[in-house]
Structure formats: C-alpha cells, structure tokens
Design an enzyme around this catalytic site. Structure first.
Site, PDB file in Angstrom:
ATOM      1  N   GLY A  83      65.809  81.100 117.475  1.00 38.28           N
ATOM      2  CA  GLY A  83      66.490  82.563 116.773  1.00 38.28           C
ATOM      3  C   GLY A  83      66.596  81.959 115.106  1.00 38.28           C
TER       4      GLY A  83
ATOM      5  CG  ASP B 207      64.629  90.351 121.247  1.00 38.09           C
ATOM      6  OD1 ASP B 207      65.804  90.690 121.882  1.00 38.09           O
ATOM      7  OD2 ASP B 207      64.687  89.416 120.341  1.00 38.09           O
TER       8      ASP B 207
ATOM      9  CB  CYS C 258      73.223  92.095 127.524  1.00 39.37           C
ATOM     10  SG  CYS C 258      74.857  91.231 126.942  1.00 39.37           S
ATOM     11  N   GLY C 259      70.258  91.037 129.407  1.00 39.18           N
ATOM     12  CA  GLY C 259      69.422  91.512 130.281  1.00 39.18           C
ATOM     13  C   GLY C 259      68.383  92.479 129.934  1.00 39.18           C
TER      14      GLY C 259
ATOM     15  NE  ARG D 268      70.509  85.069 117.921  1.00 37.41           N
ATOM     16  CZ  ARG D 268      71.620  85.846 118.123  1.00 37.41           C
ATOM     17  NH1 ARG D 268      72.443  85.710 117.045  1.00 37.41           N
ATOM     18  NH2 ARG D 268      72.247  86.098 119.169  1.00 37.41           N
TER      19      ARG D 268
ATOM     20  NE  ARG E 276      67.395  82.392 124.606  1.00 35.66           N
ATOM     21  CZ  ARG E 276      67.861  83.662 124.125  1.00 35.66           C
ATOM     22  NH1 ARG E 276      66.775  84.556 124.322  1.00 35.66           N
ATOM     23  NH2 ARG E 276      68.822  83.986 123.877  1.00 35.66           N
TER      24      ARG E 276
ATOM     25  CG  HIS F 296      68.547  93.171 119.214  1.00 34.26           C
ATOM     26  ND1 HIS F 296      69.995  92.502 119.630  1.00 34.26           N
ATOM     27  CD2 HIS F 296      67.755  92.070 119.874  1.00 34.26           C
ATOM     28  CE1 HIS F 296      69.701  91.277 120.144  1.00 34.26           C
ATOM     29  NE2 HIS F 296      68.271  91.093 120.347  1.00 34.26           N
TER      30      HIS F 296
ATOM     31  CB  SER G  47      71.459  87.767 122.095  1.00 32.39           C
ATOM     32  OG  SER G  47      70.975  87.948 120.947  1.00 32.39           O
TER      33      SER G  47
ATOM     34  CE  LYS H 262      66.346  88.091 118.228  1.00 31.31           C
ATOM     35  NZ  LYS H 262      67.366  88.646 119.356  1.00 31.31           N
TER      36      LYS H 262
ATOM     37  CB  THR I  32      63.904  89.631 129.304  1.00 32.59           C
ATOM     38  OG1 THR I  32      64.122  89.267 127.866  1.00 32.59           O
ATOM     39  CG2 THR I  32      62.467  89.082 129.751  1.00 32.59           C
ATOM     40  CG  ASN I  33      66.390  90.097 133.942  1.00 33.62           C
ATOM     41  OD1 ASN I  33      65.455  89.079 133.941  1.00 33.62           O
ATOM     42  ND2 ASN I  33      67.825  89.414 134.016  1.00 33.62           N
TER      43      ASN I  33
ATOM     44  CE1 TYR J 108      69.027  90.514 136.777  1.00 32.16           C
ATOM     45  CE2 TYR J 108      70.818  90.588 138.580  1.00 32.16           C
ATOM     46  CZ  TYR J 108      70.460  89.990 137.442  1.00 32.16           C
ATOM     47  OH  TYR J 108      71.071  88.937 137.026  1.00 32.16           O
TER      48      TYR J 108
ATOM     49  CE1 TYR K 228      67.577  78.554 120.978  1.00 32.98           C
ATOM     50  CE2 TYR K 228      68.441  79.877 119.165  1.00 32.98           C
ATOM     51  CZ  TYR K 228      68.164  79.827 120.404  1.00 32.98           C
ATOM     52  OH  TYR K 228      68.126  80.952 121.472  1.00 32.98           O
TER      53      TYR K 228
HETATM   54  O1  SAT Z   1      67.584  82.962 119.832  1.00 30.05           O
HETATM   55  S1  SAT Z   1      67.116  84.414 119.535  1.00 30.05           S
HETATM   56  O2  SAT Z   1      68.085  84.865 118.484  1.00 30.05           O
HETATM   57  O3  SAT Z   1      65.720  84.521 119.315  1.00 30.05           O
HETATM   58  C1  SAT Z   1      67.285  85.302 120.983  1.00 30.05           C
HETATM   59  C2  SAT Z   1      68.655  86.198 120.896  1.00 30.05           C
HETATM   60  O4  SAT Z   1      69.793  85.627 120.717  1.00 30.05           O
HETATM   61  O5  SAT Z   1      68.498  87.246 121.156  1.00 30.05           O
HETATM   62 MN    MN Z   2      67.360  89.285 121.101  1.00 29.51          MN
END
Ligand code: SAT
Ligand code: MN
Length: 592
Positions: free
Chosen positions: A210, A286, A261-262, A80, A378, A237, A259, A217, A264-265, A501, A208
């Site tokens: 985002g 997200d 910082c984990g 982004r 990604r 977010h 963004s 977003k 998804t994990n 984790y 790209y």
């Molecule tokens: O690139 S995105 O904005 O979709 C992902 C992120 O930065 O959280």
């Molecule tokens: Mn995000």
C-alpha cells in the site's frame, strides 16, 4: 548513468513531457541503469529470474504453485503507515483536519535530499501503467519510477502495465508522476507524500504494497478522489460485484469496507446451497471509479487488474475462488513457507504443517508461540486467474450500480443490515461509518474509529468537502443507487452472531430485492430493515435468537453512537455540510 540502449527517455521519445520528466528524475536519483517496462510475458519471466537470483523473491515449488514466488519484506515494513502518509497541498486547509499535511515546498525539499543519488548502484524501472480498461473514459495513466523489482513485478499484476499504458497516453502530458525509492528502508526515512496539485506522488523508505504500489491507494484513491471532485465522479474504496439470478438477470453492487474486513471474500462469494442457480461475479475487490451515466444511473469500473488480498483466514471454505486464483502466477508476501516449497498461513488448513519457515524465514512449529504468517500477509494475483471474474470486469463502459453498501467491523450497535431513507441519509451512514482497526495499517488493532466510506486513510482532500461532493452527486443521478449499511461482525459473549462469508448472500438477496423495488421492509427510527421472513434463512445454521441479536436495533446504543458521531462531526465542523449535521439531529429527535 547508462540505460538499456536508448537513454533514460527510452520508448517515450514520442512524448516529450514524459521523456523530460524521466530524464530529470534519473538525474536526481542517479541509478546505474534505467529499464523501461513493456509489460510482456518475456519481461515478467526475466525480472522474476533476476529477483530470484538477487534473493528478493523465493521461487515456490513448480508443481504445487506454478509461476509463484514468495517475498519477505523487512519486519518493520509490513503494512501501510498512516502516520507517515502526507497530503501535500499548498494550503493546509485543502488537506483537511484528518489527513497528515506537509507543505509541498518542505516535502519536496526533505524527500528531495533523500532522493538525491538515492538510486546509486541500483536499477530504475520505468513502469507505465493504466488504471481502468484500455480506451475507457474512466481510465487514467500513471508512470511509476521505482528501484524495486518487486514493485515492478507487482505493478505488472495489479495494473495494465507497459506498452498498453504508453499507447493510451500518446503525446499527452496528463499522467500521474510517481517516484519510489526504497533507500535504506529505515523508518526514520520513510515518507509517502501526495502532491495533488502536481499530480505527483513521492514514496521513500518502504517496500510494502500500500505504500509503494503507487497505482493503488496513492493514485486510484488519494489523487483519484482529488481528480474525481474536480471532474464530477467518485473514487472509492469499494469492491464491485454482480449477482446473477437463476433467470439470468445480473444486478451490480458496490461495497465499501475498511482494509482487512472481507472485501475480497465478499467480491468472490460463493452462494450457499439454498441459493442454487445464483452466481456472484467479481468486477473488483478493492477500488471503484464511479461516474454518472447518460441514463442517470451510477456506472463503475474497477481500475485495477489484480488482487492484493489478505492471506490469513483464506481457505477452501471461506473463499474457494481466491484459493483457485492464487494456485498459480501469484506473488506471496510475508506468508510461511512449507518444507516442500508451498505456502501456508493461519486458517489455510485446520492444522499447520509440522515444520515451516515463518514469514521472516525462521524455523517455526506450532509450539513457537507466534504466528507463522504475518497477520497482514498478502497475495498478489492477476484477476484473470479468478474463476468468478465477471465478463464485464474489463468493460470500458463499466457496470451500472443498483446499490451501495457501507460496512464496518463492529462488535456491537450496528445491525446486520439497514437501508437508508434516501441519498442524504445514505451519505450520513457512510460519513459516520465506524470500524475496529485491523493489521492492514501499523498501530493498535481492534480500536473503534470513524472510517467514513472506508476512506479515512485514502481521501486526498478535506473530509467535509468530500461529504459535500457525495451529496452533490445526487443532482447528477436522477436514478441513484439505493444505499445500505451492513455489519457481519456483531458479537455476543465474544462470538460472532452471523456466520458471514457465503451466507452473506442472504443479505445481498434482500438488498437486491429492495434496490429493484421488489420487497417490503419495516421502518425503524434509523432506517429500513427486513421484516420477519424477508431474509431467506432456510438451511442456515444460526439460532433464531442469534439472528435476532445480529439484526436488532439497540436504541440506547444508537444514542451513544449518535453522540460519538457528534464528536466526529465537530472535528470536521469547518466544512461539514449542514445536511449531515441536520441528519444527525433528525435521527436523535426520532430516537426521543
Ligand atoms: O496495503 S494496501 O493499502 O494496499 C491494502 C489495504 O490496506 O487495503
Ligand atoms: Mn483496500
């Protein structure tokens, strides 16, 4: 300009506003063809083959990664770009002091010149999409016009795309108007402009995620937050997860982290052995749209249908559910390619394969002196691939949220976990959230900045008013979620004190106990923290000393933190709610 059989209005014939708008934008951008996307499997296959033939996607090995492709974006277009992202409101004050602002007349004129004939020789894909489950009062429709087949395919993964969205829209004129053109990809001609007063987004010069997957977003957060303020809800977010106890009781949490910082994990966490019988279910990784329910609780849906997750660092240990999710039907972006047609990134296996093509398609080996995958590489995967997908991920009514968590990436000061004294104090914790910058946005990495509610790059209006909206939500929530702050990233001598984790389950368990009123806590001047023994640490490979350092409240560091909060608030002084300024003073007074 021709179209596939029906004229640019295509299947929108029943929706005069939509038909007129598409016709008008096609007249502006002058594509050779207009193709309406219906979201079918047949269409996905056809567009994928077209993208492969055009060299836009690289097919991966059919046995190793069935249904998967690789996309390499331009090396200057990998994250982004916050400095080129604008909120275009009639008054500059409406956008507030931390957004980049451009007058709508200027933005329409500047981008309009670039868009005039900007799709000549190209195909315009009309991508109708639904954010949120079909038939839900949470859900909203957007239409993205794009000349990128990569975007059309990615939107098919990330959203409920095609006929389902047109059906939900019916004859209504209430849809988000998104226009995306890649142009020549030159950064001098790259702008991401939001027009909240017109429910419109124009994005040019990038390809790209985002910047161009406009449902994410741009719509779900920047315009979403604008709509949410007007309509009395929150667009955040945040990941959403459900934690199921061995007795079968599921508690839902929402957590905001910046963004990379984990999120998804955490959303796909697998509990450690000590928590046998516990299960974490992913609702979203997200974005959360949250509304007060008739029961006075806060209810949430994930408006998306897929994951756009960070690849580097993802492996069978850190996130086995993500590894299963991306085993098939996934679009990878800017990862490395193995000789046998599979993907690789830093951290996927302890040792890299002998030879790779790096994310730019250049030969690579471990002596190359550069990373094989881009740090912001990604994966784009449908959520239905996730073995831990919650049964309620598509529930039109959403899930009830018992706790909200704010987390940043902080090597010092912020303890492992802290519970706010009340809603106002919780909003203060969110409003002052700090985090070190990551590769998800262009610019320097590792610099601490205030990232309130992890929304600094995503709030579509004045930040002080956004805090005011958060505070006002309390009146609609007789039964509000409890609010917590966490930090998985505290360090000593350059190493992380907490393993993170799966082990984060130990912190989630305490948060749930507190949210359900089942556990005690110790009061500190800054909030409630676990008493000795409250966090279950059995079987954890962390020394008592390290754990204490991770959880410690360092009062001198907090005095510095509150001083820096003061500078941050001064920036927002025009609209900062008095309650938050008073919170800060109260905390300072408590510290003595
Ligand atoms: O690139 S995105 O904005 O979709 C992902 C992120 O930065 O959280
Ligand atoms: Mn995000």
């Amino acid at each position: 300009m021709t179209s596939k059989s029906r004229g640019p209005a295509g299947p929108a014939a029943g929706n005069a506003t939509l038909a007129a708008w598409v016709t008008q934008q096609a007249a502006r951008t002058k594509p050779d063809r207009v193709v309406w996307c219906d979201g079918s499997e047949e269409e996905r296959r056809r567009l994928t083959l077209e993208a492969i033939a055009a060299g836009i996607l690289v097919p991966l090995d059919r046995q190793k990664r069935p249904g998967c492709t690789l996309h390499r974006s331009h090396p200057n277009d990998v994250a982004r770009v916050e400095q080129l992202t604008y909120v275009c409101t009639r008054s500059e004050e409406a956008a507030g002091p931390v957004n980049h602002w451009m007058a709508p007349s200027e933005a329409y004129a500047r981008l309009g010149r670039l868009l005039d004939g900007g799709m000549t020789g190209r195909t315009m894909y009309v991508v109708p999409y639904l954010m949120g489950p079909p038939g839900s009062k949470f859900s909203k429709v957007g239409i993205e016009l794009t000349d990128s087949v990569y975007v059309a395919l990615s939107m098919g993964v990330m959203t409920r795309m095609g006929s389902v969205a047109l059906e939900q829209l019916g004859e209504s004129p209430a849809f988000n108007r998104g226009l995306h053109a890649m142009l020549d990809g030159h950064p001098d001609r790259r702008f991401i402009c939001h027009f909240p007063e017109d429910d419109t987004i124009w994005s040019v010069g990038s390809n790209y995620g985002g910047n161009v997957l406009l449902g994410k977003k741009c719509f779900a957060l920047r315009l979403g937050s604008w709509l949410a303020r007007a309509e009395g809800w929150l667009a955040e977010h945040m990941l959403i997860l459900g934690v199921e106890s061995p007795e079968g009781q599921t508690t839902y949490l929402a957590a905001a982290f910046p963004s990379a910082c984990g999120k998804t994990n955490l959303a796909m966490l697998v509990p450690p052995r000590r928590f046998a019988g516990w299960k974490v279910w992913t609702v979203g990784d997200d974005i959360a749209w949250l509304r007060p329910g008739p029961d006075g609780r806060l209810w949430a849906v994930n408006p998306e249908a897929g994951y756009f997750g960070v690849a580097p660092g993802t492996n069978e240990e850190t996130n086995p559910n993500a590894m299963a999710t991306i085993a098939h039907d996934t679009i990878f972006t800017n990862v490395a390619l193995t000789e046998d047609g599979d993907v690789w990134w830093e951290g996927m296996t302890p040792e890299p394969p002998d030879r790779l093509l790096d994310w730019q398609g250049r030969p690579w080996d471990k002596h190359s002196g550069r990373t094989a995958a881009h740090p912001n590489a990604r994966f784009t995967s449908p959520m239905k691939n996730n073995p831990a997908l919650s049964r309620r991920a598509g529930d039109p009514g959403g899930v009830p949220i018992s706790a909200i968590i704010f987390g940043g990436r902080r090597s010092d000061t912020v303890p492992l976990v802290l519970q706010s004294f009340n809603w106002t104090h919780g909003v203060f914790l969110g409003a002052t959230l700090g985090s070190e910058t990551t590769a998800a946005a262009t610019g320097e990495v590792g610099v601490i900045r205030r990232d309130p509610m992890a929304m600094l790059p995503f709030c579509g209006y004045d930040m002080g008013e956004y805090f005011g909206h958060w505070l006002s939500m309390q009146r609609a929530l007789p039964n509000p979620p409890k609010i917590f702050q966490v930090n998985w990233f505290r360090k000593k001598d350059g190493r992380f004190l907490w393993p993170g984790y799966g082990e984060n389950m130990r912190v989630l368990a305490w948060i749930i106990d507190r949210a359900l009123g089942r556990s005690g806590a110790r009061e500190t001047p800054l909030g409630w923290v676990p008493r000795a023994g409250d966090l279950d640490l059995a079987g954890l490979d962390v020394s008592a000393e390290d754990f204490e350092a991770a959880a410690a409240i360092d009062l001198p560091a907090w005095r510095r933190e509150l001083a820096s909060d003061g500078e941050w608030f001064a920036k927002l002084s025009r609209t900062l709610p008095r309650e938050l300024a008073l919170q800060r003073e109260l905390l300072l007074a408590r510290l003595g």
